[in-house]
Design a protein around this motif. Structure first.
Motif, PDB file in Angstrom:
ATOM      1  N   HIS A  53      46.059 103.571  34.583  1.00 14.15           N
ATOM      2  CA  HIS A  53      46.173 102.508  35.583  1.00 14.15           C
ATOM      3  C   HIS A  53      47.285 101.539  35.202  1.00 14.15           C
ATOM      4  O   HIS A  53      47.050 100.361  35.013  1.00 14.15           O
ATOM      5  N   HIS A 115      41.363 102.660  29.831  1.00 14.41           N
ATOM      6  CA  HIS A 115      39.927 102.922  29.986  1.00 14.41           C
ATOM      7  C   HIS A 115      39.659 104.257  30.691  1.00 14.41           C
ATOM      8  O   HIS A 115      38.605 104.841  30.514  1.00 14.41           O
ATOM      9  N   HIS A 179      36.727 105.482  45.879  1.00 13.76           N
ATOM     10  CA  HIS A 179      36.806 104.059  45.518  1.00 13.76           C
ATOM     11  C   HIS A 179      38.211 103.513  45.737  1.00 13.76           C
ATOM     12  O   HIS A 179      39.182 104.239  45.710  1.00 13.76           O
TER      13      HIS A 179
HETATM   14  O1  LIG Z   1      42.531  99.099  35.991  1.00 19.80           O
HETATM   15  C1  LIG Z   1      42.147  98.659  37.085  1.00 19.80           C
HETATM   16  O2  LIG Z   1      42.613  97.626  37.531  1.00 19.80           O
HETATM   17  C2  LIG Z   1      41.109  99.417  37.890  1.00 19.80           C
HETATM   18  C3  LIG Z   1      39.759  99.360  37.264  1.00 19.80           C
HETATM   19  C4  LIG Z   1      38.726 100.239  37.963  1.00 19.80           C
HETATM   20  C5  LIG Z   1      37.661  99.685  38.680  1.00 19.80           C
HETATM   21  C6  LIG Z   1      36.721 100.496  39.300  1.00 19.80           C
HETATM   22  C7  LIG Z   1      36.792 101.884  39.210  1.00 19.80           C
HETATM   23  C8  LIG Z   1      37.837 102.459  38.502  1.00 19.80           C
HETATM   24  O3  LIG Z   1      37.998 103.820  38.411  1.00 19.80           O
HETATM   25  C9  LIG Z   1      38.786 101.634  37.845  1.00 19.80           C
HETATM   26  O4  LIG Z   1      39.757 102.235  37.119  1.00 19.80           O
END
Ligand SMILES: O=C(O)CCc1cccc(O)c1O
Ligand SMILES: [Fe+2]
Length: 331
Positions: A53, A115, A179
């Motif tokens: 991300h 993450h 999502h």
């Molecule tokens: O890094 C970010 O800003 C997004 C975070 C994030 C939130 C909800 C579901 C996800 O899969 C996700 O990656």
């Protein structure tokens, strides 16, 4: 040689925004079951398909796929920072094999993972360096996207390579399902945000913290029905899970990036990691059986949240008893 697979949604909100206790219990049970599945399987090698991300991959040079020959966590949203235990020589052989099979893939000797890759390793394997892991980045947030057929072929090439591996391989897929969290996008970015997306400067701790708070605030608003993000799409999720369980992954070749985003949200592209992982299992083993499946749309996590396990053995009638006992939504 045997293979097993665990695919799971991720969400940094697991640490920052609680759903009702019974939902949390359910999710924890699904994770516990997947952990037990892995413990019983005793993998010698983990191959992780995961998105990023804008923490490790940026528009300055955005490959559709990349194998990390060495990798480390960046520590976003409190995820583990530091080196993964990547078997570099094996990862390089995998890259060569994937290229030889006609799938152009990048390599990185200094891959940074966020993450997306780290959370499943923490939850399922107890940390980022508890097992040898080959991390495979699959671009899932930065348009333009590889067609779904190429995702399937990436998985096939990786699975074909793994046929010759002497040991137990655990395939991981991370993300999705439907999502639309507030990940910055180039088409809507201006000024500083554009620079961030390009990767001109690595995000500072302050910038990360602003971004983190925005995701948390959005999740809280989304749960109240007030966020300006797309709704979760349980029917789309259901359809995807059914196709993945059927093993007929060619069906997904017809899915276009545009339709996927329009129906299931901009981050629904993360299901690409699931498709690659499932097809790797199929290519290596000929066929597979999904042995457990958890699914629930969870607005507090901004995710159509799913956890599935599968093994490289022929289909038996329906799902196993453990899956049923764990209360999956599959009939
Ligand atoms: O890094 C970010 O800003 C997004 C975070 C994030 C939130 C909800 C579901 C996800 O899969 C996700 O990656
Ligand atoms: Fe994500």
């Amino acid at each position: 040689m045997t293979l097993a697979l665990v695919c799971t949604s991720h969400s940094p909100l697991l640490e920052f925004n609680d759903p009702p206790p019974e939902v949390r219990t359910e999710v924890d049970r699904a994770f516990a079951q997947a952990r037990q599945f892995i413990e019983d399987y005793e993998p010698d090698l983990v191959v992780s398909f995961a998105p990023d991300h804008y923490n490790g991959f940026f528009y300055k040079l955005m490959p559709p796929f990349c194998i990390g020959l060495e990798a480390s966590g960046v520590g976003d949203f409190g995820s583990s920072a530091g080196p993964l235990d990547v078997p570099s020589a094996l990862a390089e052989q995998m890259a060569q094999s994937v290229l030889d099979q006609g799938v152009d893939i990048a390599v990185s000797l200094e891959m940074e993972v966020d993450h997306g890759a780290v959370q499943p390793l923490e939850i399922l394997l107890g940390g980022i360096a508890t097992k040898p892991v080959i991390p495979i980045f699959v671009n899932s947030v930065a348009a333009p996207f590889a067609p779904m057929k190429r995702i399937r072929l990436l998985g096939e090439a990786v699975g074909t390579f793994l046929k010759n591996f002497d040991g137990n391989v655990l395939l991981l897929g991370s993300g999705g399902l439907s999502h639309d969290p507030p990940v910055p996008r180039l088409e809507a970015a201006t000024g500083e945000q554009r620079k961030m997306l390009l990767g001109c400067n690595h995000p500072t701790a302050a910038a990360r913290s602003v971004r983190q708070q925005r995701v948390i605030d959005t999740a809280k608003a989304f749960t109240r029905g007030e966020a300006g993000i797309m709704d979760l799409a349980p029917e789309w999720d259901r359809q995807l899970l059914d196709i993945l369980a059927s093993g007929e992954l060619e069906q997904l070749d017809a899915w276009t990036a545009k339709e996927m985003a329009a129906t299931a949200g901009n981050s629904a592209h993360e299901v690409r990691t699931w498709v690659a992982a499932h097809n790797a299992l199929k290519a290596a083993a000929g066929q597979y059986t999904v042995t457990s499946e958890y699914y629930r749309p969870i607005p507090e996590y901004i995710a159509g949240f799913a956890v599935t396990t599968a093994v490289s053995v022929p289909k038996t009638a329906g799902l196993t008893e453990t899956a049923v006992a764990a209360g999956t939504v599959r009939a």
